[in-house]
Design a protein around this motif. Structure first.
Motif, short mmCIF file in Angstrom:
data_model
loop_
_atom_site.label_atom_id
_atom_site.label_comp_id
_atom_site.label_asym_id
_atom_site.label_seq_id
_atom_site.Cartn_x
_atom_site.Cartn_y
_atom_site.Cartn_z
N SER A 1 -38.64 -97.74 103.68
CA SER A 1 -39.81 -97.38 104.48
C SER A 1 -40.18 -98.47 105.47
CB SER A 1 -41.00 -97.06 103.57
OG SER A 1 -41.31 -98.16 102.74
N SER A 2 -39.75 -99.69 105.22
CA SER A 2 -40.00 -100.80 106.15
C SER A 2 -39.10 -100.73 107.38
CB SER A 2 -39.76 -102.14 105.44
OG SER A 2 -38.39 -102.25 105.06
N GLY A 3 -38.06 -99.86 107.33
CA GLY A 3 -37.09 -99.78 108.41
C GLY A 3 -35.85 -100.61 108.14
N LYS A 4 -35.90 -101.45 107.11
CA LYS A 4 -34.74 -102.28 106.75
C LYS A 4 -33.74 -101.47 105.94
CE LYS A 4 -37.11 -106.74 106.92
NZ LYS A 4 -36.35 -107.26 108.06
N HIS A 5 -32.51 -101.98 105.87
CA HIS A 5 -31.46 -101.35 105.07
C HIS A 5 -31.22 -102.19 103.81
CE1 HIS A 5 -29.41 -98.76 108.38
NE2 HIS A 5 -30.71 -98.90 108.62
N SER A 6 -30.78 -101.53 102.74
CA SER A 6 -30.52 -102.23 101.48
C SER A 6 -29.39 -101.55 100.73
CB SER A 6 -31.77 -102.26 100.61
OG SER A 6 -31.53 -102.93 99.38
N SER A 7 -28.77 -102.32 99.83
CA SER A 7 -27.70 -101.77 99.00
C SER A 7 -28.22 -101.29 97.65
CB SER A 7 -26.62 -102.84 98.76
OG SER A 7 -27.20 -103.98 98.13
N GLN A 8 -29.52 -101.44 97.42
CA GLN A 8 -30.10 -101.03 96.15
C GLN A 8 -31.45 -100.38 96.40
OE1 GLN A 8 -31.25 -104.10 93.18
NE2 GLN A 8 -29.80 -103.07 91.83
N TYR A 9 -31.78 -99.39 95.57
CA TYR A 9 -33.06 -98.70 95.72
C TYR A 9 -33.61 -98.36 94.34
CZ TYR A 9 -36.62 -95.50 97.42
OH TYR A 9 -37.82 -94.90 97.71
N PHE A 10 -34.91 -98.52 94.18
CA PHE A 10 -35.57 -98.16 92.93
C PHE A 10 -36.43 -96.93 93.15
CE2 PHE A 10 -34.41 -102.53 92.23
CZ PHE A 10 -34.04 -102.55 90.90
N GLN A 11 -36.10 -95.86 92.45
CA GLN A 11 -36.87 -94.63 92.51
C GLN A 11 -37.67 -94.54 91.21
OE1 GLN A 11 -38.81 -92.46 93.72
NE2 GLN A 11 -37.26 -91.60 95.08
N CYS A 12 -38.82 -95.24 91.19
CA CYS A 12 -39.58 -95.36 89.94
C CYS A 12 -40.18 -94.04 89.47
CB CYS A 12 -40.66 -96.43 90.09
SG CYS A 12 -39.98 -98.11 90.03
N ALA A 13 -40.23 -93.05 90.37
CA ALA A 13 -40.70 -91.73 89.92
C ALA A 13 -39.84 -91.21 88.77
CB ALA A 13 -40.69 -90.74 91.09
N ARG A 14 -38.57 -91.59 88.77
CA ARG A 14 -37.68 -91.16 87.68
C ARG A 14 -38.04 -91.83 86.36
NH1 ARG A 14 -31.63 -90.82 90.42
NH2 ARG A 14 -32.12 -89.13 91.87
N LEU A 15 -38.58 -93.04 86.43
CA LEU A 15 -39.10 -93.68 85.21
C LEU A 15 -40.40 -93.02 84.79
CD1 LEU A 15 -39.49 -96.00 83.08
CD2 LEU A 15 -40.65 -97.25 84.94
N LEU A 16 -41.30 -92.80 85.76
CA LEU A 16 -42.64 -92.32 85.45
C LEU A 16 -42.67 -90.89 84.94
CD1 LEU A 16 -44.44 -93.97 88.49
CD2 LEU A 16 -44.27 -94.83 86.15
N GLN A 17 -41.55 -90.15 85.07
CA GLN A 17 -41.52 -88.80 84.50
C GLN A 17 -41.33 -88.84 82.98
OE1 GLN A 17 -38.20 -86.42 85.90
NE2 GLN A 17 -36.76 -88.13 85.67
N HIS A 18 -41.08 -90.03 82.44
CA HIS A 18 -40.93 -90.22 81.00
C HIS A 18 -42.08 -91.09 80.50
CE1 HIS A 18 -36.86 -88.58 81.26
NE2 HIS A 18 -36.64 -89.40 82.27
N PRO A 19 -43.21 -90.48 80.08
CA PRO A 19 -44.40 -91.26 79.73
C PRO A 19 -44.17 -92.37 78.71
CG PRO A 19 -44.95 -88.94 79.90
CD PRO A 19 -43.45 -89.03 80.01
N ALA B 1 -31.91 -103.18 110.66
CA ALA B 1 -31.03 -102.03 110.94
C ALA B 1 -29.86 -102.40 111.86
CB ALA B 1 -31.84 -100.89 111.54
N ASP B 2 -30.11 -103.29 112.82
CA ASP B 2 -29.05 -103.63 113.77
C ASP B 2 -28.12 -104.74 113.27
OD1 ASP B 2 -30.82 -105.73 113.90
OD2 ASP B 2 -31.11 -105.66 116.07
N ALA B 3 -28.38 -105.23 112.04
CA ALA B 3 -27.52 -106.28 111.48
C ALA B 3 -27.02 -105.92 110.08
CB ALA B 3 -28.29 -107.60 111.43
N CYS B 4 -27.08 -104.63 109.75
CA CYS B 4 -26.73 -104.19 108.40
C CYS B 4 -25.22 -104.29 108.16
CB CYS B 4 -27.20 -102.74 108.20
SG CYS B 4 -26.69 -102.04 106.62
#
Length: 199
Positions: free
Chosen positions: A22-40, A177-180
């Motif tokens: 969302s910052s506009g930067k690129h990364s090789s890793q992403y955390f989708q914590c919604a997948r954790l939070l679906q397991h109370p 983005a221009d140096a990824c």
């Protein structure tokens, strides 16, 4: 000791690939914590690693907490769970029609109220800082912030003038983005897995 990385992996919340953040930067890793939070139960176990440290600091007189606020969307469930474990109220900020993080739905902050800001992931700290501005404008005091994953780069400066408690510290490799490096390889295009608009 709780293995937070293993729990995130088991929920498929820790992803590897080529991502547009969302910052506009690129990364090789992403955390989708919604997948954790679906397991109370798993979410409660992860948040407990932070809540226990906060409770210890409260008991030692290093910290006082009246409530917890989470920026929508990612911080809502984290704030609720932290508030539940600390025994404090928990509510949230959300973006208004102008795109500014605001307190709505009749939520109120009392002058001098000591507040923890809860997030799912901290990369740049933007949402936390925006929420802090709202809290301070209403007379509240930010005493700490927490997150499930602190993914600031290893050489990043501390983003806040208050303590940051993280369940997992996992520095990200980020590129403009221009140096990824992944774009240069040209094998896979960047995907945007999150829910927030890229600015």
């Amino acid at each position: 000791m709780t293995d937070v990385a293993a729990i995130l992996s088991s929920c498929k919340a820790m992803l590897t690939g080529h991502f547009l953040l969302s910052s506009g930067k690129h990364s090789s890793q992403y955390f989708q914590c919604a997948r954790l939070l679906q397991h109370p139960e798993k979410a409660a176990e992860v948040v407990a690693t932070v809540a226990d440290r906060i409770k210890a600091d409260v008991k030692a007189g290093k910290l006082a907490v009246d409530s917890v606020i989470g920026p929508a969307m990612g911080g809502i469930v984290v704030a609720y769970e932290l508030g539940r474990q600390l025994g404090t109220p928990a509510f949230f900020t959300e973006r208004n029609d102008e795109g500014v993080m605001a307190l709505r739905r009749g939520f109120e902050i009392q002058p001098g109220e000591k507040i923890i800001i809860a997030e799912d992931v901290v990369t740049t700290g933007k949402s936390t800082l925006e929420t802090a501005e709202q809290i301070q404008a209403m007379g509240g005091v930010v005493v700490a912030s927490i997150c499930v994953v602190d993914r600031r780069p290893a050489d990043a400066e501390e983003p806040f003038p208050w303590p940051l408690y993280a369940a997992l510290r996992q520095p990200a490799v980020l590129w403009d983005a221009d140096a990824c490096e992944l774009c240069k390889e040209g094998n896979t295009p960047a995907v945007k897995p999150g829910s927030r608009k890229v600015f």
